[in-house]
Design a protein around this motif. Structure first.
Motif, short mmCIF file in Angstrom:
data_model
loop_
_atom_site.label_atom_id
_atom_site.label_comp_id
_atom_site.label_asym_id
_atom_site.label_seq_id
_atom_site.Cartn_x
_atom_site.Cartn_y
_atom_site.Cartn_z
N GLU A 95 0.82 -1.21 0.00
CA GLU A 95 0.00 0.00 0.00
C GLU A 95 0.86 1.25 0.00
OE1 GLU A 95 -3.50 2.05 2.75
OE2 GLU A 95 -2.80 0.02 3.18
N TRP A 96 1.91 1.25 0.79
CA TRP A 96 2.83 2.38 0.79
C TRP A 96 3.50 2.54 -0.58
CZ3 TRP A 96 3.96 6.29 4.04
CH2 TRP A 96 3.40 6.23 5.32
N LEU A 97 3.88 1.44 -1.22
CA LEU A 97 4.51 1.51 -2.56
C LEU A 97 3.56 2.07 -3.60
CD1 LEU A 97 6.49 -1.88 -2.70
CD2 LEU A 97 7.44 0.43 -2.50
N GLU A 98 2.29 1.68 -3.52
CA GLU A 98 1.32 2.16 -4.49
C GLU A 98 1.06 3.66 -4.34
OE1 GLU A 98 -2.07 -0.26 -4.06
OE2 GLU A 98 -1.18 -2.02 -5.07
N ARG A 99 1.21 4.18 -3.10
CA ARG A 99 1.04 5.63 -2.91
C ARG A 99 2.04 6.43 -3.73
NH1 ARG A 99 0.16 6.29 3.65
NH2 ARG A 99 -1.79 5.05 3.80
N TYR A 100 3.20 5.84 -3.94
CA TYR A 100 4.27 6.51 -4.70
C TYR A 100 4.42 5.97 -6.11
CZ TYR A 100 5.59 8.64 -0.27
OH TYR A 100 5.59 9.34 0.91
N GLY A 101 3.37 5.23 -6.58
CA GLY A 101 3.36 4.75 -7.97
C GLY A 101 4.19 3.51 -8.22
N MET A 102 4.55 2.80 -7.17
CA MET A 102 5.35 1.59 -7.34
C MET A 102 4.43 0.36 -7.19
SD MET A 102 8.36 2.79 -7.85
CE MET A 102 9.40 1.38 -7.59
N SER A 103 4.14 -0.31 -8.36
CA SER A 103 3.30 -1.51 -8.34
C SER A 103 3.78 -2.46 -9.45
CB SER A 103 1.83 -1.14 -8.53
OG SER A 103 1.62 -0.58 -9.84
N ALA A 104 3.03 -3.55 -9.64
CA ALA A 104 3.39 -4.53 -10.69
C ALA A 104 3.24 -3.95 -12.08
CB ALA A 104 2.55 -5.79 -10.55
N LYS A 105 2.44 -2.91 -12.23
CA LYS A 105 2.22 -2.28 -13.52
C LYS A 105 3.22 -1.17 -13.80
CE LYS A 105 -2.74 -3.21 -13.43
NZ LYS A 105 -4.11 -2.61 -13.49
N THR A 106 4.11 -0.94 -12.89
CA THR A 106 5.11 0.12 -13.08
C THR A 106 6.05 -0.25 -14.22
OG1 THR A 106 5.00 0.66 -10.73
CG2 THR A 106 6.90 1.48 -11.96
N ASP A 107 6.28 0.72 -15.12
CA ASP A 107 7.20 0.48 -16.24
C ASP A 107 8.60 0.16 -15.71
OD1 ASP A 107 8.75 0.50 -18.54
OD2 ASP A 107 7.57 2.09 -19.47
N GLU A 108 9.22 -0.84 -16.33
CA GLU A 108 10.53 -1.27 -15.84
C GLU A 108 11.60 -0.20 -16.02
OE1 GLU A 108 11.86 -3.51 -19.96
OE2 GLU A 108 10.96 -4.68 -18.36
N ARG A 109 11.33 0.76 -16.89
CA ARG A 109 12.32 1.83 -17.05
C ARG A 109 12.48 2.65 -15.76
NH1 ARG A 109 9.98 4.70 -22.29
NH2 ARG A 109 8.09 4.24 -21.09
N TRP A 110 11.45 2.61 -14.91
CA TRP A 110 11.54 3.35 -13.64
C TRP A 110 12.30 2.54 -12.59
CZ3 TRP A 110 10.36 8.23 -14.09
CH2 TRP A 110 9.44 8.62 -15.07
N ILE A 111 12.64 1.27 -12.95
CA ILE A 111 13.47 0.45 -12.06
C ILE A 111 14.77 0.19 -12.81
CG2 ILE A 111 13.61 -1.69 -10.72
CD1 ILE A 111 10.57 -1.86 -10.85
#
Length: 436
Positions: A95-111
């Motif tokens: 839940e904390w990760l999703e608040r900052y836009g970090m989820s399974a749907k996050t584009d890998e370029r952001w990682i």
């Protein structure tokens, strides 16, 4: 060398082909290389990903330690803890990760670590696949070139054998279909070479035979023309006319004998003569042969004696043709025997053969002539009226009976002709093949 008996394709027979074994070895080698490289890349990629993750975590931990050392220590203890968090704790973290836009749907370029890993994997697999295909194509091309070079050498060798009668220099000794093809081509080349050489020998023999026949016919024909011209003039008295007519008759008989003998030889050599083999007394055949040359022997003052042999001996033979052979042997013996001498015919039987001998008391045959006396038109001297066909005809007839005819010098001079006949003739090749 393997032989093909049918068109059935079997794996065991196909596996004998060296090309198939080499292809299987190449594919197996490429497969092993691919597995080894894949495992090596997986290990190196995992180590690289681990290093990137540790570098990222170390940077974050360092930043946190500068501002909140107690939180950094707490985070480090959580990272190194062996136990797993509870489901409630994990859900709260997501839940904390999703608040900052970090989820399974996050584009890998952001990682960054994941993006670099994926990019590196894609390029490595692409380059590895291209290299693998190129290596496979190079090895397969090399194998194909090897087979094509072998077939080309074989084709060139076959062309030389067909056009220039050259032996095949390209020898291929291996298993499989290519080996069978090469072996068949080599056999074909050898047989073709032997056939051409035999044709050349036959051509030379035919040329020599025609020349000999022409020479043998030329003499009686010339004599006939002279006698005929003299008889046509009408200036001869009755005695000379009768003498010339008798000479014409003898020349015609000589020509007839020559032509008939040549025809008999041709029939024997062409296997166009079927013998009427029956078990009959050998003494009757010998007496028939003696009777046929009795007039010649009387004219020369030579006595023909039949030795003390078993008159009841019966062997399988063609009485007519064997008598013809014996007549030629007796005629040759009489012609080369001085007047007042004897020609002896005798025979004996063993468990498997009948040996018949014709012995004369002539000057004998020079050892250098013995290997050639059974050749057509071969004469050792100018004695006699023969033209060199009687002995070849006799040998062909004896061999047709499955026997052997040879000649040796007698112990006390003269010549001895040996006729060896089997008591049980061997079956002919045609009959043997029919039985098979």
């Amino acid at each position: 060398m393997e032989r093909l008996e049918n068109d059935k394709v079997e794996f065991a027979r196909q596996w004998r082909n060296p090309s198939l074994r080499r292809l299987a070895f190449i594919l197996s080698l490429l497969l092993v290389l691919f597995v080894v490289l894949a495992l090596l890349y997986s290990h190196l990629s995992a180590e690289r990903l681990k290093k990137d993750w540790l570098d990222r975590e170390a940077a974050l931990l360092g930043s946190l330690a500068e501002e909140h050392p107690e939180l950094a220590e707490k985070w480090l203890s959580l990272l190194t803890a062996s136990g797993s968090a509870s489901p409630e704790t994990a859900a709260q973290g997501l839940e904390w990760l999703e608040r900052y836009g970090m989820s399974a749907k996050t584009d890998e370029r952001w990682i960054p670590a994941l993006g670099e890993y994926r990019s590196r994997t894609n390029w490595t697999l692409l380059l590895g696949g291209v290299c693998f295909v190129a290596l496979a194509a190079a090895l397969l091309y090399r194998e194909n070139v090897r087979q094509s070079r072998t077939l080309r050498h074989l084709a060139i060798a076959m062309e030389g054998a067909v056009k220039r009668n050259e032996p095949i220099a390209s020898r291929i000794y291996e298993e499989g279909d290519l080996g069978l093809l090469a072996n068949g081509a080599q056999e074909l080349s050898q047989r073709l070479k032997e056939t051409i050489e035999q044709l050349h020998r036959d051509k030379a023999f035919l040329k020599e035979t025609v020349a000999n026949i022409s020479h043998q016919l030329k003499t009686p024909l010339a004599s006939l023309m002279i006698y005929t011209d003299l008889l046509q003039d009408g200036k001869l008295d009755e005695a000379h006319a009768a003498e010339f007519i008798g000479r014409c008759r003898r020349e015609l008989d000589r020509m007839e004998w020559l032509i008939l003998t040549l025809l008999k030889l041709a029939r024997l050599e062409a296997n166009a003569l079927e013998l009427n083999v029956k078990t009959a007394p050998l003494a009757d055949t010998v007496r028939q042969a003696v009777q046929s040359v009795k007039r010649l022997a009387e004219d020369k003052g030579v006595r023909i004696a039949v030795g003390d042999s078993d008159d009841s001996l019966a062997i399988p033979h063609d009485a007519h043709w064997l008598g013809e052979a014996l007549s030629n042997l007796l005629k040759n013996a009489v012609e080369h025997s001085p007047a007042g001498r004897d020609v002896v015919v005798e025979w004996e039987q063993t468990h498997t053969f009948t040996h018949l001998r014709v012995k004369d008391q002539g000057p004998g045959i020079d050892p250098r002539h013995l290997p050639h006396i059974f050749k057509k038109f071969y004469r050792t001297s100018g004695e006699g009226s023969g033209v060199g066909l009687g002995l070849p005809l006799a040998r062909s007839i004896v061999e047709k009976h499955g026997g052997v005819l040879s000649a040796t010098s007698g112990a006390s001079g003269g010549t001895v002709f040996h006729v060896t006949l089997p008591l049980h003739p061997f079956p002919s090749k045609t009959a043997y093949l029919t039985e098979l």
